[in-house]
Scaffold this motif. Structure first.
Motif, mmCIF file in Angstrom:
data_model
loop_
_atom_site.group_PDB
_atom_site.id
_atom_site.type_symbol
_atom_site.label_atom_id
_atom_site.label_comp_id
_atom_site.label_asym_id
_atom_site.label_seq_id
_atom_site.Cartn_x
_atom_site.Cartn_y
_atom_site.Cartn_z
ATOM 1 N N ARG A 187 64.573 20.919 -7.427
ATOM 2 C CA ARG A 187 64.006 20.274 -8.606
ATOM 3 C C ARG A 187 64.060 18.762 -8.420
ATOM 4 O O ARG A 187 64.699 18.252 -7.487
ATOM 5 C CB ARG A 187 64.766 20.651 -9.875
ATOM 6 N N LEU A 188 63.414 18.041 -9.324
ATOM 7 C CA LEU A 188 63.547 16.591 -9.399
ATOM 8 C C LEU A 188 64.656 16.253 -10.377
ATOM 9 O O LEU A 188 64.834 16.935 -11.388
ATOM 10 C CB LEU A 188 62.243 15.947 -9.875
ATOM 11 N N ASP A 189 65.399 15.189 -10.084
ATOM 12 C CA ASP A 189 66.435 14.735 -11.008
ATOM 13 C C ASP A 189 66.479 13.210 -10.962
ATOM 14 O O ASP A 189 65.769 12.584 -10.165
ATOM 15 C CB ASP A 189 67.800 15.329 -10.650
ATOM 16 N N TYR A 190 67.317 12.617 -11.823
ATOM 17 C CA TYR A 190 67.442 11.164 -11.885
ATOM 18 C C TYR A 190 68.902 10.769 -11.656
ATOM 19 O O TYR A 190 69.800 11.274 -12.332
ATOM 20 C CB TYR A 190 66.978 10.626 -13.241
ATOM 21 N N VAL A 191 69.123 9.891 -10.690
ATOM 22 C CA VAL A 191 70.450 9.352 -10.398
ATOM 23 C C VAL A 191 70.290 7.868 -10.142
ATOM 24 O O VAL A 191 69.380 7.456 -9.411
ATOM 25 C CB VAL A 191 71.092 10.035 -9.171
ATOM 26 N N GLU A 192 71.146 7.060 -10.747
ATOM 27 C CA GLU A 192 71.073 5.601 -10.598
ATOM 28 C C GLU A 192 69.675 5.080 -10.952
ATOM 29 O O GLU A 192 69.125 4.212 -10.285
ATOM 30 C CB GLU A 192 71.449 5.168 -9.174
ATOM 31 N N ASN A 193 69.084 5.654 -11.991
ATOM 32 C CA ASN A 193 67.799 5.203 -12.535
ATOM 33 C C ASN A 193 66.618 5.375 -11.587
ATOM 34 O O ASN A 193 65.635 4.642 -11.671
ATOM 35 C CB ASN A 193 67.891 3.728 -12.982
ATOM 36 N N HIS A 194 66.704 6.316 -10.643
ATOM 37 C CA HIS A 194 65.541 6.617 -9.828
ATOM 38 C C HIS A 194 65.508 8.111 -9.493
ATOM 39 O O HIS A 194 66.527 8.796 -9.573
ATOM 40 C CB HIS A 194 65.510 5.769 -8.545
ATOM 41 N N GLN A 195 64.311 8.580 -9.151
ATOM 42 C CA GLN A 195 64.149 9.992 -8.860
ATOM 43 C C GLN A 195 64.816 10.367 -7.539
ATOM 44 O O GLN A 195 64.750 9.616 -6.563
ATOM 45 C CB GLN A 195 62.665 10.354 -8.791
ATOM 46 N N VAL A 196 65.446 11.534 -7.544
ATOM 47 C CA VAL A 196 66.073 12.061 -6.332
ATOM 48 C C VAL A 196 65.666 13.527 -6.177
ATOM 49 O O VAL A 196 65.200 14.169 -7.123
ATOM 50 C CB VAL A 196 67.615 11.954 -6.399
ATOM 51 N N ALA A 197 65.828 14.031 -4.964
ATOM 52 C CA ALA A 197 65.599 15.455 -4.714
ATOM 53 C C ALA A 197 66.912 16.199 -4.930
ATOM 54 O O ALA A 197 67.971 15.757 -4.479
ATOM 55 C CB ALA A 197 65.095 15.671 -3.292
ATOM 56 N N ALA A 198 66.838 17.313 -5.638
ATOM 57 C CA ALA A 198 68.024 18.151 -5.859
ATOM 58 C C ALA A 198 67.744 19.540 -5.294
ATOM 59 O O ALA A 198 66.853 20.245 -5.779
ATOM 60 C CB ALA A 198 68.349 18.233 -7.344
ATOM 61 N N LEU A 199 68.475 19.910 -4.256
ATOM 62 C CA LEU A 199 68.376 21.255 -3.691
ATOM 63 C C LEU A 199 69.474 22.115 -4.306
ATOM 64 O O LEU A 199 70.599 21.635 -4.516
ATOM 65 C CB LEU A 199 68.527 21.212 -2.169
ATOM 66 N N VAL A 200 69.157 23.367 -4.579
ATOM 67 C CA VAL A 200 70.111 24.247 -5.247
ATOM 68 C C VAL A 200 70.472 25.399 -4.311
ATOM 69 O O VAL A 200 69.589 26.100 -3.795
ATOM 70 C CB VAL A 200 69.534 24.803 -6.565
ATOM 71 N N TYR A 201 71.778 25.554 -4.091
ATOM 72 C CA TYR A 201 72.304 26.646 -3.270
ATOM 73 C C TYR A 201 73.241 27.494 -4.131
ATOM 74 O O TYR A 201 73.679 27.051 -5.207
ATOM 75 C CB TYR A 201 73.077 26.094 -2.067
ATOM 76 N N GLN A 202 73.549 28.671 -3.648
ATOM 77 C CA GLN A 202 74.464 29.553 -4.363
ATOM 78 C C GLN A 202 75.486 30.122 -3.397
ATOM 79 O O GLN A 202 75.162 30.431 -2.235
ATOM 80 C CB GLN A 202 73.702 30.686 -5.054
ATOM 81 N N HIS A 203 76.728 30.239 -3.885
ATOM 82 C CA HIS A 203 77.802 30.856 -3.102
ATOM 83 C C HIS A 203 78.554 31.794 -4.039
ATOM 84 O O HIS A 203 79.258 31.341 -4.938
ATOM 85 C CB HIS A 203 78.739 29.785 -2.536
ATOM 86 N N ARG A 204 78.334 33.088 -3.867
ATOM 87 C CA ARG A 204 78.836 34.099 -4.807
ATOM 88 C C ARG A 204 78.293 33.771 -6.212
ATOM 89 O O ARG A 204 77.099 33.790 -6.406
ATOM 90 C CB ARG A 204 80.357 34.151 -4.759
ATOM 91 N N LEU A 205 79.196 33.461 -7.171
ATOM 92 C CA LEU A 205 78.736 33.145 -8.533
ATOM 93 C C LEU A 205 78.675 31.640 -8.786
ATOM 94 O O LEU A 205 78.450 31.219 -9.927
ATOM 95 C CB LEU A 205 79.677 33.794 -9.560
#
Length: 256
Positions: free
Chosen positions: A176-194
């Motif tokens: 997804r897209l997210d905002y960190v330090e007032n600018h857009q960043v890429a956020a990758l989502v992983y899962q480990h068990r729950l």
């Protein structure tokens, strides 16, 4: 967050003293709980009344003149004492001040850098919690790295490295897209068990790679590092050992 926990941090919320995680949890509970919402409105009304001018009165002129006279007399006495001390005691007084200034000059850059990293760590944790609470964990849901990576084209001014670690127990589930330090960043989502892992990526000012730095905030573990001209922040509620293992797999590159 329940009603009892909300009551415990009521005044901290009103005074603006809560961290982003507790502030968000408090506001979400108040939106869902009519009793706490009513109590909040009452406290806000009381706070507004206490800040109004109706509870203040102007001191009598005679009292004001007596206080000013006493302050002037005290200042004269103190000025005489300081004149004597400055004349005879200034070398001894300046020595510890000079030593303190040297220590401050040495320590200040480190303190400022640590403080900035702490604030960024808190912002990363807040973004992670926000994605879970708002049910907005992913804009693109896919376990295929060749679907997730091109999804970011035209949305951020860089191309994040996307690695699937399903064979090692950390499957990619989206991004997804997210905002960190007032600018857009890429956020990758992983899962480990729950457990969910958010991996935030954006361009770094550093060209060279840096070692991982580990932090814990509000029960969440974070690890950040720079590599290949990018800055990486991994955050999750899973234990430190598993998160370090995840980061080491990422840094080693895609599996053969």
């Amino acid at each position: 967050m329940n009603c009892q926990e909300t009551q415990a941090i009521f005044h901290g919320y009103l005074d603006g003293e809560l961290d982003p995680v507790h502030n968000l949890a408090f506001e979400q509970h108040v939106q869902e709980c009519a009793r706490c919402a009513s109590a909040l409105r009452g406290q806000q009304s009381l706070q507004k009344l206490m800040g109004s001018g109706s509870l203040y009165f102007e001191a009598p002129k005679a009292l004001e003149q007596r206080v000013r006279s006493a302050v002037r007399q005290a200042n004269k006495t103190e000025s005489s004492r300081w004149a004597w001390r400055w004349t005879w005691g200034w070398p001894r007084a300046l020595a510890p001040l000079a030593a303190a200034a040297v220590v401050l000059l040495i320590a200040m850059p480190l303190l400022m850098r640590t403080s900035a990293e702490d604030r960024l760590s808190q912002e990363i944790v807040s973004a992670h919690v926000r994605s879970l609470m708002a049910s907005h964990l992913m804009d693109v849901a896919s376990t295929d790295q060749h679907t997730v990576k091109p999804w970011f084209n035209g949305k951020v001014p860089f191309s994040p490295t996307v690695t699937d670690l399903a064979g090692q127990g950390f499957p990619l589930i989206g991004g997804r897209l997210d905002y960190v330090e007032n600018h857009q960043v890429a956020a990758l989502v992983y899962q480990h068990r729950l457990h969910f892992i958010n991996l935030f990526i954006w361009p770094s000012a550093r060209v060279s790679s840096t070692a991982e730095k580990f932090r814990t905030y509000q029960g969440y573990n974070t690890i950040h590092w720079s590599q290949g001209g990018m800055q990486y922040w991994a955050v999750s509620d899973m234990n430190q050992g598993d998160l370090r293992g995840f980061v080491q797999l990422l840094r080693a590159g895609p599996p053969p």
